[in-house]
Design a protein around this motif. Structure first.
Motif, PDB file in Angstrom:
ATOM      1  N   PHE A  49       0.838  -1.193   0.000  1.00  0.00           N
ATOM      2  CA  PHE A  49       0.000   0.000   0.000  1.00  0.00           C
ATOM      3  C   PHE A  49       0.875   1.246   0.000  1.00  0.00           C
ATOM      4  O   PHE A  49       2.036   1.221   0.434  1.00  0.00           O
ATOM      5  CB  PHE A  49      -0.904   0.037   1.239  1.00  0.00           C
ATOM      6  N   LEU A  50       0.290   2.359  -0.455  1.00  0.00           N
ATOM      7  CA  LEU A  50       0.953   3.654  -0.306  1.00  0.00           C
ATOM      8  C   LEU A  50       1.108   3.967   1.175  1.00  0.00           C
ATOM      9  O   LEU A  50       0.200   3.709   1.980  1.00  0.00           O
ATOM     10  CB  LEU A  50       0.118   4.750  -0.964  1.00  0.00           C
ATOM     11  N   ASN A  51       2.248   4.554   1.544  1.00  0.00           N
ATOM     12  CA  ASN A  51       2.417   4.990   2.921  1.00  0.00           C
ATOM     13  C   ASN A  51       2.240   6.500   3.024  1.00  0.00           C
ATOM     14  O   ASN A  51       1.911   7.185   2.043  1.00  0.00           O
ATOM     15  CB  ASN A  51       3.771   4.544   3.471  1.00  0.00           C
TER      16      ASN A  51
ATOM     17  N   GLY B 176       3.925   8.782   0.516  1.00  0.00           N
ATOM     18  CA  GLY B 176       3.634   8.601  -0.894  1.00  0.00           C
ATOM     19  C   GLY B 176       4.460   7.503  -1.531  1.00  0.00           C
ATOM     20  O   GLY B 176       4.390   7.297  -2.744  1.00  0.00           O
ATOM     21  N   GLY B 177       5.241   6.779  -0.734  1.00  0.00           N
ATOM     22  CA  GLY B 177       6.014   5.641  -1.221  1.00  0.00           C
ATOM     23  C   GLY B 177       5.340   4.339  -0.819  1.00  0.00           C
ATOM     24  O   GLY B 177       4.145   4.298  -0.525  1.00  0.00           O
ATOM     25  N   ILE B 178       6.119   3.270  -0.795  1.00  0.00           N
ATOM     26  CA  ILE B 178       5.607   1.949  -0.448  1.00  0.00           C
ATOM     27  C   ILE B 178       6.490   1.357   0.636  1.00  0.00           C
ATOM     28  O   ILE B 178       7.721   1.381   0.532  1.00  0.00           O
ATOM     29  CB  ILE B 178       5.600   1.011  -1.673  1.00  0.00           C
ATOM     30  N   ASP B 179       5.860   0.805   1.674  1.00  0.00           N
ATOM     31  CA  ASP B 179       6.645   0.129   2.701  1.00  0.00           C
ATOM     32  C   ASP B 179       7.314  -1.115   2.122  1.00  0.00           C
ATOM     33  O   ASP B 179       6.728  -1.815   1.277  1.00  0.00           O
ATOM     34  CB  ASP B 179       5.752  -0.277   3.875  1.00  0.00           C
TER      35      ASP B 179
ATOM     36  N   ILE C 218      -9.910  -2.452   0.056  1.00  0.00           N
ATOM     37  CA  ILE C 218     -10.317  -1.998   1.392  1.00  0.00           C
ATOM     38  C   ILE C 218      -9.538  -2.771   2.447  1.00  0.00           C
ATOM     39  O   ILE C 218      -9.452  -4.003   2.400  1.00  0.00           O
ATOM     40  CB  ILE C 218     -11.826  -2.177   1.607  1.00  0.00           C
ATOM     41  N   LYS C 219      -8.968  -2.029   3.362  1.00  0.00           N
ATOM     42  CA  LYS C 219      -8.313  -2.628   4.536  1.00  0.00           C
ATOM     43  C   LYS C 219      -8.985  -2.065   5.777  1.00  0.00           C
ATOM     44  O   LYS C 219      -9.140  -0.856   5.905  1.00  0.00           O
ATOM     45  CB  LYS C 219      -6.825  -2.284   4.552  1.00  0.00           C
TER      46      LYS C 219
ATOM     47  N   PHE D 269      -9.637   1.818   5.395  1.00  0.00           N
ATOM     48  CA  PHE D 269      -8.888   2.539   4.376  1.00  0.00           C
ATOM     49  C   PHE D 269      -9.371   2.119   2.984  1.00  0.00           C
ATOM     50  O   PHE D 269      -9.380   0.925   2.673  1.00  0.00           O
ATOM     51  CB  PHE D 269      -7.394   2.232   4.476  1.00  0.00           C
ATOM     52  N   ILE D 270      -9.781   3.088   2.171  1.00  0.00           N
ATOM     53  CA  ILE D 270      -9.987   2.851   0.748  1.00  0.00           C
ATOM     54  C   ILE D 270      -8.673   3.244   0.085  1.00  0.00           C
ATOM     55  O   ILE D 270      -8.327   4.423   0.009  1.00  0.00           O
ATOM     56  CB  ILE D 270     -11.136   3.696   0.170  1.00  0.00           C
ATOM     57  N   THR D 271      -7.915   2.270  -0.371  1.00  0.00           N
ATOM     58  CA  THR D 271      -6.530   2.538  -0.748  1.00  0.00           C
ATOM     59  C   THR D 271      -6.203   1.971  -2.123  1.00  0.00           C
ATOM     60  O   THR D 271      -6.766   0.939  -2.522  1.00  0.00           O
ATOM     61  CB  THR D 271      -5.580   1.936   0.314  1.00  0.00           C
ATOM     62  N   PRO D 272      -5.337   2.622  -2.892  1.00  0.00           N
ATOM     63  CA  PRO D 272      -4.934   2.049  -4.176  1.00  0.00           C
ATOM     64  C   PRO D 272      -4.364   0.643  -4.009  1.00  0.00           C
ATOM     65  O   PRO D 272      -3.587   0.389  -3.095  1.00  0.00           O
ATOM     66  CB  PRO D 272      -3.861   3.024  -4.672  1.00  0.00           C
ATOM     67  N   ASP D 273      -4.782  -0.259  -4.877  1.00  0.00           N
ATOM     68  CA  ASP D 273      -4.327  -1.646  -4.835  1.00  0.00           C
ATOM     69  C   ASP D 273      -3.068  -1.764  -5.688  1.00  0.00           C
ATOM     70  O   ASP D 273      -3.135  -1.760  -6.920  1.00  0.00           O
ATOM     71  CB  ASP D 273      -5.431  -2.565  -5.361  1.00  0.00           C
ATOM     72  N   LEU D 274      -1.928  -1.870  -5.043  1.00  0.00           N
ATOM     73  CA  LEU D 274      -0.654  -1.967  -5.752  1.00  0.00           C
ATOM     74  C   LEU D 274      -0.181  -3.406  -5.906  1.00  0.00           C
ATOM     75  O   LEU D 274       0.943  -3.659  -6.316  1.00  0.00           O
ATOM     76  CB  LEU D 274       0.411  -1.136  -5.027  1.00  0.00           C
ATOM     77  N   GLY D 275      -1.050  -4.351  -5.558  1.00  0.00           N
ATOM     78  CA  GLY D 275      -0.725  -5.756  -5.768  1.00  0.00           C
ATOM     79  C   GLY D 275      -0.207  -6.457  -4.529  1.00  0.00           C
ATOM     80  O   GLY D 275       0.023  -5.851  -3.485  1.00  0.00           O
TER      81      GLY D 275
END
Length: 277
Positions: A67-69, A72-75, A143-144, A243-249
């Motif tokens: 997910f985006l953190n 604005g990056g990715i953990d 959704i998370k 969280f409604i969050t972009p799904d980055l896979g």
């Protein structure tokens, strides 16, 4: 967010987002009681059992989602589809949309099945709710949800500055398009707008449901993310966050980063197309 997208929402969140950085939404506080750990103590106690944890984390369909953190990056480490985390002063349960097969494991205790079933119902209802509330996202969304149990043990914690509390939440923003918080009106959730911090609460002190923009809202909704934090307090406090969050896979960090680069390139081209010639 374009004007036509805002006007198509069944509930206009554009004005409160602009005025106070968040919006109070109706009809969702009823989920607080059935998902609160205070009312599901047997399930939460079972989730703390190492054998139950192994059934969840070792399931063949368990995934690590990227997910985006808040930057604005990715953990670098993905988040599990279903997980229980016990921490000093705070514990939480995480359920990601699409985890039905993990939750359906017949070896899990019945109380855990029942609790996760309610979590799934909450997620499904919120998918429909936000589909009516928000314009389509420029990326597929996931959704998370998390249910939190805050349990401060320091009797002087409310007298200390949050900066001096090792387990206190720091001010932050979420990587989501929007974040929903359902919590009691105890004044401990603080949201920031235009440099000022405000306590979130319902006018009659009942539980509230609050929606605020995250990092991914900057493009899709046209709003900057809202900083927020939960102050430490005595006793137990429970809340729900969705969280409604972009799904980055859920494959690899590299694949998620490639998806994010593609999205940023699309955003740049889309923004350029909107500029006057």
């Amino acid at each position: 967010m374009k004007t036509e997208s805002r006007s198509s929402c069944t509930l206009d969140i554009a004005r409160p987002f602009a005025v106070v950085g968040h919006a109070m939404v109706p009809g969702l506080t009823r989920w607080h009681a059935p998902l609160s750990p205070l009312n599901s103590a047997e399930a939460w106690e079972a989730l703390a059992n190492p054998a139950v944890e192994a059934l969840l984390t070792g399931h063949r369909d368990q995934r690590r989602h990227f997910f985006l953190n808040d930057a604005g990056g990715i953990d670098e480490v993905g988040q599990l589809s279903v997980a229980f985390m016990a921490k000093p002063e705070k514990s939480h349960v995480t359920v990601v949309e699409g985890a039905e097969s993990i939750i359906a494991n017949p070896l899990l205790p019945g109380c855990v099945h029942d609790y996760f079933g309610r979590c799934q119902n909450f997620i499904a209802e919120m998918r429909d709710y936000f589909a009516d509330l928000l314009p389509p996202s420029s990326l597929p969304t996931l959704i998370k949800m998390r249910a939190f149990d805050y349990h401060a043990t320091d009797p002087l914690i409310e007298m200390r500055s949050p900066t001096l509390c090792p387990h206190a939440m720091r001010p932050h923003v979420d990587g989501s398009v929007v974040t929903l918080v359902v919590a009691p009106s105890d004044g401990l959730l603080r949201v920031q707008h235009r440099g000022q911090w405000h306590a979130a609460h319902h006018p009659d002190r009942k539980p509230f449901a609050l929606v605020m923009p995250g990092v991914a809202a900057k493009h899709d909704l046209g709003f900057a993310p809202t900083p927020h934090m939960v102050l430490p307090g005595l006793g137990r406090r429970t809340s729900l966050t969705l969280f409604i969050t972009p799904d980055l896979g859920h494959t690899t960090l590299e694949a998620a980063q490639a998806q994010l680069r593609t999205w940023r390139l699309w955003r740049a081209k889309h923004k350029a197309a909107l500029l006057p010639a």
